[in-house]
Design a protein around this motif. Structure first.
Motif, PDB file in Angstrom:
ATOM      1  N   PRO A  80       0.807  -1.232   0.000  1.00  0.00           N
ATOM      2  CA  PRO A  80       0.000   0.000   0.000  1.00  0.00           C
ATOM      3  C   PRO A  80       0.831   1.269   0.000  1.00  0.00           C
ATOM      4  O   PRO A  80       0.475   2.254  -0.658  1.00  0.00           O
ATOM      5  N   ALA A  81       1.945   1.274   0.736  1.00  0.00           N
ATOM      6  CA  ALA A  81       2.800   2.463   0.770  1.00  0.00           C
ATOM      7  C   ALA A  81       3.432   2.724  -0.594  1.00  0.00           C
ATOM      8  O   ALA A  81       3.541   3.880  -1.030  1.00  0.00           O
ATOM      9  N   LEU A  82       3.848   1.658  -1.282  1.00  0.00           N
ATOM     10  CA  LEU A  82       4.430   1.815  -2.607  1.00  0.00           C
ATOM     11  C   LEU A  82       3.395   2.321  -3.605  1.00  0.00           C
ATOM     12  O   LEU A  82       3.671   3.203  -4.424  1.00  0.00           O
ATOM     13  N   PHE A  83       2.182   1.796  -3.519  1.00  0.00           N
ATOM     14  CA  PHE A  83       1.108   2.276  -4.397  1.00  0.00           C
ATOM     15  C   PHE A  83       0.789   3.744  -4.119  1.00  0.00           C
ATOM     16  O   PHE A  83       0.633   4.543  -5.051  1.00  0.00           O
ATOM     17  N   ASN A  84       0.701   4.111  -2.842  1.00  0.00           N
ATOM     18  CA  ASN A  84       0.417   5.504  -2.499  1.00  0.00           C
ATOM     19  C   ASN A  84       1.500   6.440  -3.008  1.00  0.00           C
ATOM     20  O   ASN A  84       1.217   7.582  -3.400  1.00  0.00           O
ATOM     21  N   SER A  85       2.754   5.985  -3.008  1.00  0.00           N
ATOM     22  CA  SER A  85       3.845   6.825  -3.499  1.00  0.00           C
ATOM     23  C   SER A  85       3.638   7.183  -4.963  1.00  0.00           C
ATOM     24  O   SER A  85       3.759   8.349  -5.360  1.00  0.00           O
ATOM     25  N   PHE A  86       3.313   6.179  -5.780  1.00  0.00           N
ATOM     26  CA  PHE A  86       3.066   6.444  -7.200  1.00  0.00           C
ATOM     27  C   PHE A  86       1.775   7.240  -7.396  1.00  0.00           C
ATOM     28  O   PHE A  86       1.721   8.138  -8.256  1.00  0.00           O
ATOM     29  N   TYR A  87       0.760   6.925  -6.613  1.00  0.00           N
ATOM     30  CA  TYR A  87      -0.528   7.595  -6.767  1.00  0.00           C
ATOM     31  C   TYR A  87      -0.410   9.082  -6.446  1.00  0.00           C
ATOM     32  O   TYR A  87      -0.858   9.947  -7.219  1.00  0.00           O
ATOM     33  N   VAL A  88       0.225   9.400  -5.332  1.00  0.00           N
ATOM     34  CA  VAL A  88       0.407  10.798  -4.936  1.00  0.00           C
ATOM     35  C   VAL A  88       1.319  11.511  -5.934  1.00  0.00           C
ATOM     36  O   VAL A  88       1.082  12.679  -6.288  1.00  0.00           O
ATOM     37  N   LEU A  89       2.371  10.834  -6.384  1.00  0.00           N
ATOM     38  CA  LEU A  89       3.287  11.441  -7.348  1.00  0.00           C
ATOM     39  C   LEU A  89       2.582  11.805  -8.644  1.00  0.00           C
ATOM     40  O   LEU A  89       2.721  12.929  -9.159  1.00  0.00           O
ATOM     41  N   ILE A  90       1.805  10.866  -9.186  1.00  0.00           N
ATOM     42  CA  ILE A  90       1.113  11.124 -10.456  1.00  0.00           C
ATOM     43  C   ILE A  90       0.099  12.255 -10.301  1.00  0.00           C
ATOM     44  O   ILE A  90       0.006  13.149 -11.158  1.00  0.00           O
ATOM     45  N   LEU A  91      -0.659  12.240  -9.222  1.00  0.00           N
ATOM     46  CA  LEU A  91      -1.637  13.313  -9.008  1.00  0.00           C
ATOM     47  C   LEU A  91      -0.962  14.674  -8.880  1.00  0.00           C
ATOM     48  O   LEU A  91      -1.433  15.675  -9.447  1.00  0.00           O
ATOM     49  N   SER A  92       0.143  14.727  -8.147  1.00  0.00           N
ATOM     50  CA  SER A  92       0.827  16.010  -7.969  1.00  0.00           C
ATOM     51  C   SER A  92       1.412  16.515  -9.286  1.00  0.00           C
ATOM     52  O   SER A  92       1.371  17.722  -9.567  1.00  0.00           O
ATOM     53  N   LEU A  93       1.949  15.607 -10.114  1.00  0.00           N
ATOM     54  CA  LEU A  93       2.489  16.027 -11.400  1.00  0.00           C
ATOM     55  C   LEU A  93       1.387  16.466 -12.362  1.00  0.00           C
ATOM     56  O   LEU A  93       1.579  17.409 -13.147  1.00  0.00           O
ATOM     57  N   LEU A  94       0.247  15.795 -12.308  1.00  0.00           N
ATOM     58  CA  LEU A  94      -0.878  16.210 -13.161  1.00  0.00           C
ATOM     59  C   LEU A  94      -1.350  17.620 -12.818  1.00  0.00           C
ATOM     60  O   LEU A  94      -1.872  18.337 -13.686  1.00  0.00           O
ATOM     61  N   ILE A  95      -1.177  18.012 -11.572  1.00  0.00           N
ATOM     62  CA  ILE A  95      -1.572  19.361 -11.163  1.00  0.00           C
ATOM     63  C   ILE A  95      -0.463  20.368 -11.445  1.00  0.00           C
ATOM     64  O   ILE A  95      -0.712  21.462 -11.978  1.00  0.00           O
ATOM     65  N   SER A  96       0.771  20.016 -11.108  1.00  0.00           N
ATOM     66  CA  SER A  96       1.854  21.002 -11.124  1.00  0.00           C
ATOM     67  C   SER A  96       2.448  21.225 -12.517  1.00  0.00           C
ATOM     68  O   SER A  96       2.836  22.357 -12.837  1.00  0.00           O
ATOM     69  N   ILE A  97       2.529  20.182 -13.356  1.00  0.00           N
ATOM     70  CA  ILE A  97       3.174  20.358 -14.656  1.00  0.00           C
ATOM     71  C   ILE A  97       2.423  21.340 -15.556  1.00  0.00           C
ATOM     72  O   ILE A  97       3.041  22.288 -16.088  1.00  0.00           O
ATOM     73  N   PRO A  98       1.101  21.193 -15.777  1.00  0.00           N
ATOM     74  CA  PRO A  98       0.428  22.181 -16.641  1.00  0.00           C
ATOM     75  C   PRO A  98       0.483  23.600 -16.078  1.00  0.00           C
ATOM     76  O   PRO A  98       0.754  24.552 -16.828  1.00  0.00           O
ATOM     77  N   ILE A  99       0.251  23.750 -14.787  1.00  0.00           N
ATOM     78  CA  ILE A  99       0.253  25.095 -14.192  1.00  0.00           C
ATOM     79  C   ILE A  99       1.662  25.685 -14.203  1.00  0.00           C
ATOM     80  O   ILE A  99       1.862  26.860 -14.551  1.00  0.00           O
ATOM     81  N   GLY A 100       2.666  24.884 -13.827  1.00  0.00           N
ATOM     82  CA  GLY A 100       4.033  25.381 -13.797  1.00  0.00           C
ATOM     83  C   GLY A 100       4.548  25.755 -15.175  1.00  0.00           C
ATOM     84  O   GLY A 100       5.196  26.796 -15.339  1.00  0.00           O
ATOM     85  N   ASN A 164       6.154  21.788  -5.818  1.00  0.00           N
ATOM     86  CA  ASN A 164       6.864  21.660  -7.089  1.00  0.00           C
ATOM     87  C   ASN A 164       6.648  22.838  -8.030  1.00  0.00           C
ATOM     88  O   ASN A 164       7.447  23.038  -8.962  1.00  0.00           O
ATOM     89  N   LEU A 165       5.587  23.603  -7.835  1.00  0.00           N
ATOM     90  CA  LEU A 165       5.248  24.676  -8.773  1.00  0.00           C
ATOM     91  C   LEU A 165       6.370  25.702  -8.958  1.00  0.00           C
ATOM     92  O   LEU A 165       6.685  26.065 -10.108  1.00  0.00           O
ATOM     93  N   PRO A 166       6.983  26.224  -7.898  1.00  0.00           N
ATOM     94  CA  PRO A 166       8.035  27.233  -8.115  1.00  0.00           C
ATOM     95  C   PRO A 166       9.192  26.717  -8.957  1.00  0.00           C
ATOM     96  O   PRO A 166       9.701  27.431  -9.834  1.00  0.00           O
ATOM     97  N   VAL A 167       9.628  25.495  -8.711  1.00  0.00           N
ATOM     98  CA  VAL A 167      10.747  24.939  -9.469  1.00  0.00           C
ATOM     99  C   VAL A 167      10.373  24.767 -10.939  1.00  0.00           C
ATOM    100  O   VAL A 167      11.136  25.148 -11.841  1.00  0.00           O
ATOM    101  N   LEU A 168       9.203  24.201 -11.196  1.00  0.00           N
ATOM    102  CA  LEU A 168       8.779  24.004 -12.578  1.00  0.00           C
ATOM    103  C   LEU A 168       8.604  25.340 -13.305  1.00  0.00           C
ATOM    104  O   LEU A 168       8.933  25.455 -14.493  1.00  0.00           O
ATOM    105  N   THR A 169       8.098  26.331 -12.606  1.00  0.00           N
ATOM    106  CA  THR A 169       7.902  27.645 -13.227  1.00  0.00           C
ATOM    107  C   THR A 169       9.226  28.261 -13.643  1.00  0.00           C
ATOM    108  O   THR A 169       9.395  28.715 -14.780  1.00  0.00           O
ATOM    109  N   ARG A 170      10.199  28.263 -12.743  1.00  0.00           N
ATOM    110  CA  ARG A 170      11.486  28.880 -13.046  1.00  0.00           C
ATOM    111  C   ARG A 170      12.247  28.081 -14.110  1.00  0.00           C
ATOM    112  O   ARG A 170      12.881  28.666 -14.994  1.00  0.00           O
ATOM    113  N   VAL A 171      12.205  26.758 -14.031  1.00  0.00           N
ATOM    114  CA  VAL A 171      12.909  25.942 -15.024  1.00  0.00           C
ATOM    115  C   VAL A 171      12.305  26.145 -16.409  1.00  0.00           C
ATOM    116  O   VAL A 171      13.031  26.286 -17.407  1.00  0.00           O
ATOM    117  N   THR A 172      10.983  26.179 -16.495  1.00  0.00           N
ATOM    118  CA  THR A 172      10.333  26.397 -17.790  1.00  0.00           C
ATOM    119  C   THR A 172      10.664  27.773 -18.348  1.00  0.00           C
ATOM    120  O   THR A 172      10.980  27.919 -19.538  1.00  0.00           O
TER     121      THR A 172
END
Length: 303
Positions: A80-100, A164-172
């Motif tokens: 369950p912990a391994l699944f949650n790691s991927f689940y939280v990671l994917i959700l956070s990237l789906l939010i942060s990548i387009p906005i960043g 993650n948003l500040p890093v993605l924004t500045r890198v982009t």
């Protein structure tokens, strides 16, 4: 007089040769120093990875990867912990990548050059260096106290996206700004609109830098523990495939911290070693997976 002139003519050439010999010596010393530092760093990284993976990697099994953690008895897994790691990671990237990426493109291409925008850039850079626990406290204030939904996967994913948003924004922004202005002008000269130039010229050229930023944020998010502890808790729902956004979201990094600090299972040390190996291996795998499309694209362009 002719002899003196010949003697004077010899002096500058000798001086130039001496300076050239000295420059070559300094160049070789600097090259050797750079090689030495590079080799030392590589050996240090390889040695560190060997020490961390040597004890845990040979002990891994499918039962451990898919098993449910145990509170008292030995032999528990990290499923369950391994699944949650991927689940939280994917959700956070789906939010942060387009906005960043959208924010970075705006700052690089559309934002006016005034004091307000410079202040925004300074604030974004400042947020990039803020400790992750601050974002965890923000997640508690927003999701636990304001919305009163408790410690959940949703709160962890959104808090990680904010991290993650500040890093993605500045890198982009910096990657788009690094594109040669000649390519931008050539696209405009061919009649392309600003949107077409961004989509077909700027982003393909800047994709290497942007993907580097995504790799960094993905690895950081996967190994993050402070934000997860404060917004998702240290436990899981106990189910292997729990997609409920309101379930507790203890991840692999949090499970490692819990095993090392508070667990009472007899094989806690062995579980910690195997969990460390999985955490490092997955972090390396994430970087490789993000790099594969870039390698294929580079080979295609060379062909």
């Amino acid at each position: 007089m002719s002899v003196k002139k010949q003697a004077n003519a010899i002096v500058p050439s000798y001086s130039f040769g001496k300076r050239r010999s000295s420059s070559m010596l300094m160049d070789r010393l600097f090259t050797g120093m750079v090689w030495g530092v590079g080799i030392v760093v590589i050996l240090f990284i390889v040695g560190l990875l060997f020490l961390l993976l040597n004890k845990g990697l040979p002990l891994l099994s499918w039962d451990f990867l898919y098993g449910v953690p145990s509170e008292i008895e030995e032999g528990g897994g990290i499923g369950p912990a391994l699944f949650n790691s991927f689940y939280v990671l994917i959700l956070s990237l789906l939010i942060s990548i387009p906005i960043g990426m959208a924010a970075g493109i705006y700052l690089a291409e559309f934002a006016p050059n005034n004091k307000l925008i410079e202040t925004v850039r300074i604030c974004v850079e400042g947020l990039s260096s803020v400790p992750s626990i601050i974002f965890g406290l923000f997640g508690i204030a927003l999701f636990v106290e304001f919305f009163e939904i408790g410690l959940t996967i949703l709160g962890a994913a959104v808090s990680l996206a904010f991290l993650n948003l500040p890093v993605l924004t500045r890198v982009t922004e910096e990657s788009v700004r690094a594109v040669p202005v000649e390519l931008r002008n050539a696209s405009f000269a061919l009649g392309s609109t600003h949107l077409q130039t961004i989509r077909q010229v700027l982003l393909p050229v800047a994709i290497n830098g942007i993907m580097t930023g995504i790799c960094l944020t993905a690895g950081r998010a996967f190994g993050e523990s402070a934000v997860i502890i404060l917004t998702a808790g240290v436990s899981t729902s106990g189910e292997m495939w729990d997609f409920n956004l309101l379930s507790p979201g203890g991840t692999l990094a949090v499970h490692l911290w819990y095993i090392q600090s508070e667990a009472i299972v007899p094989d806690a040390e062995e579980i910690a070693q195997k969990t460390t190996a999985v955490l490092i291996f997955v972090a390396l795998l994430i970087n490789v997976l993000f790099r594969v499309p870039l390698w294929l694209n580079a080979r295609k362009n060379q062909a």
